[in-house]
Design a protein around this motif. Structure first.
Motif, PDB file in Angstrom:
ATOM      1  N   VAL A  19     -19.908  -8.396   6.344  1.00 55.66           N
ATOM      2  CA  VAL A  19     -18.876  -7.376   6.500  1.00 55.66           C
ATOM      3  C   VAL A  19     -18.297  -7.110   5.110  1.00 55.66           C
ATOM      4  N   PRO A  20     -18.210  -5.858   4.700  1.00 52.46           N
ATOM      5  CA  PRO A  20     -17.657  -5.593   3.365  1.00 52.46           C
ATOM      6  C   PRO A  20     -16.177  -5.973   3.301  1.00 52.46           C
ATOM      7  N   ALA A  21     -15.797  -6.533   2.185  1.00 47.61           N
ATOM      8  CA  ALA A  21     -14.405  -6.955   2.005  1.00 47.61           C
ATOM      9  C   ALA A  21     -13.517  -5.729   1.817  1.00 47.61           C
ATOM     10  N   ALA A  22     -12.373  -5.740   2.471  1.00 46.69           N
ATOM     11  CA  ALA A  22     -11.426  -4.628   2.355  1.00 46.69           C
ATOM     12  C   ALA A  22     -10.527  -4.856   1.144  1.00 46.69           C
ATOM     13  N   LEU A  23     -10.312  -3.826   0.368  1.00 49.52           N
ATOM     14  CA  LEU A  23      -9.427  -3.909  -0.778  1.00 49.52           C
ATOM     15  C   LEU A  23      -8.009  -3.598  -0.329  1.00 49.52           C
ATOM     16  N   VAL A  24      -7.230  -4.638  -0.154  1.00 51.90           N
ATOM     17  CA  VAL A  24      -5.890  -4.476   0.385  1.00 51.90           C
ATOM     18  C   VAL A  24      -4.908  -4.061  -0.708  1.00 51.90           C
ATOM     19  N   GLY A  25      -5.071  -4.561  -1.905  1.00 50.95           N
ATOM     20  CA  GLY A  25      -4.107  -4.324  -2.970  1.00 50.95           C
ATOM     21  C   GLY A  25      -3.987  -2.879  -3.389  1.00 50.95           C
ATOM     22  N   ARG A  26      -5.023  -2.093  -3.224  1.00 51.35           N
ATOM     23  CA  ARG A  26      -4.973  -0.708  -3.672  1.00 51.35           C
ATOM     24  C   ARG A  26      -4.153   0.175  -2.741  1.00 51.35           C
ATOM     25  N   THR A  27      -4.057  -0.149  -1.475  1.00 48.64           N
ATOM     26  CA  THR A  27      -3.314   0.698  -0.549  1.00 48.64           C
ATOM     27  C   THR A  27      -1.854   0.278  -0.438  1.00 48.64           C
ATOM     28  N   VAL A  28      -1.490  -0.887  -0.932  1.00 46.86           N
ATOM     29  CA  VAL A  28      -0.126  -1.376  -0.768  1.00 46.86           C
ATOM     30  C   VAL A  28       0.820  -0.732  -1.774  1.00 46.86           C
ATOM     31  N   GLU A  29       0.412  -0.568  -3.013  1.00 43.85           N
ATOM     32  CA  GLU A  29       1.318  -0.105  -4.048  1.00 43.85           C
ATOM     33  C   GLU A  29       1.903   1.291  -3.813  1.00 43.85           C
ATOM     34  N   PRO A  30       1.098   2.325  -3.494  1.00 40.99           N
ATOM     35  CA  PRO A  30       1.719   3.638  -3.257  1.00 40.99           C
ATOM     36  C   PRO A  30       2.683   3.622  -2.080  1.00 40.99           C
ATOM     37  N   THR A  31       2.346   2.889  -1.032  1.00 41.53           N
ATOM     38  CA  THR A  31       3.223   2.816   0.128  1.00 41.53           C
ATOM     39  C   THR A  31       4.528   2.127  -0.248  1.00 41.53           C
ATOM     40  N   ARG A  32       4.444   1.087  -1.032  1.00 36.61           N
ATOM     41  CA  ARG A  32       5.646   0.364  -1.433  1.00 36.61           C
ATOM     42  C   ARG A  32       6.529   1.238  -2.320  1.00 36.61           C
ATOM     43  N   THR A  33       5.929   1.983  -3.223  1.00 42.93           N
ATOM     44  CA  THR A  33       6.694   2.851  -4.110  1.00 42.93           C
ATOM     45  C   THR A  33       7.396   3.955  -3.325  1.00 42.93           C
ATOM     46  N   ILE A  34       6.689   4.565  -2.393  1.00 40.91           N
ATOM     47  CA  ILE A  34       7.296   5.620  -1.573  1.00 40.91           C
ATOM     48  C   ILE A  34       8.410   5.037  -0.708  1.00 40.91           C
ATOM     49  N   GLY A  35       8.221   3.839  -0.208  1.00 34.13           N
ATOM     50  CA  GLY A  35       9.264   3.196   0.587  1.00 34.13           C
ATOM     51  C   GLY A  35      10.531   2.974  -0.206  1.00 34.13           C
ATOM     52  N   HIS A  36      10.380   2.551  -1.471  1.00 30.88           N
ATOM     53  CA  HIS A  36      11.560   2.358  -2.319  1.00 30.88           C
ATOM     54  C   HIS A  36      12.250   3.685  -2.603  1.00 30.88           C
ATOM     55  N   LEU A  37      11.457   4.723  -2.855  1.00 26.84           N
ATOM     56  CA  LEU A  37      12.058   6.032  -3.128  1.00 26.84           C
ATOM     57  C   LEU A  37      12.801   6.573  -1.915  1.00 26.84           C
ATOM     58  N   VAL A  38      12.251   6.385  -0.731  1.00 24.76           N
ATOM     59  CA  VAL A  38      12.912   6.868   0.491  1.00 24.76           C
ATOM     60  C   VAL A  38      14.212   6.113   0.713  1.00 24.76           C
ATOM     61  N   ARG A  39      14.195   4.810   0.501  1.00 24.22           N
ATOM     62  CA  ARG A  39      15.431   4.028   0.661  1.00 24.22           C
ATOM     63  C   ARG A  39      16.486   4.456  -0.352  1.00 24.22           C
ATOM     64  N   LEU A  40      16.054   4.669  -1.593  1.00 20.17           N
ATOM     65  CA  LEU A  40      16.992   5.092  -2.628  1.00 20.17           C
ATOM     66  C   LEU A  40      17.576   6.465  -2.314  1.00 20.17           C
ATOM     67  N   LEU A  41      16.742   7.380  -1.853  1.00 22.95           N
ATOM     68  CA  LEU A  41      17.214   8.707  -1.479  1.00 22.95           C
ATOM     69  C   LEU A  41      18.190   8.624  -0.300  1.00 22.95           C
ATOM     70  N   GLY A  42      17.917   7.791   0.662  1.00 24.73           N
ATOM     71  CA  GLY A  42      18.822   7.609   1.791  1.00 24.73           C
ATOM     72  C   GLY A  42      20.156   7.024   1.371  1.00 24.73           C
TER      73      GLY A  42
END
Length: 63
Positions: A19-42
């Motif tokens: 089974v090919p290994a899933a690259l988890v680290g690449r999808t976490v960073e943009p989501t985390r950055t957007i989450g911080h921006l949404v919290r800051l905007l709120g």
């Protein structure tokens, strides 16, 4: 019936599944950055609302 099958079959243990290994680290960073921006905007919107409410009612308190 084939006994030597290269793929894993239900019920057989000890065989390696390729089974090919899933690259988890690449999808976490943009989501985390957007989450911080949404919290800051709120937070900024909430603080502006509170400040607006205080300045809106301040002249009424003096009367």
């Amino acid at each position: 019936m084939k006994i030597d099958q290269p793929n894993a079959v239900f019920g057989q243990r000890g065989r390696e599944a390729s089974v090919p290994a899933a690259l988890v680290g690449r999808t976490v960073e943009p989501t985390r950055t957007i989450g911080h921006l949404v919290r800051l905007l709120g937070l900024v919107a909430f603080l502006l609302t509170v400040a607006g409410a205080v300045f809106w009612t301040l002249p009424g308190i003096e009367k």
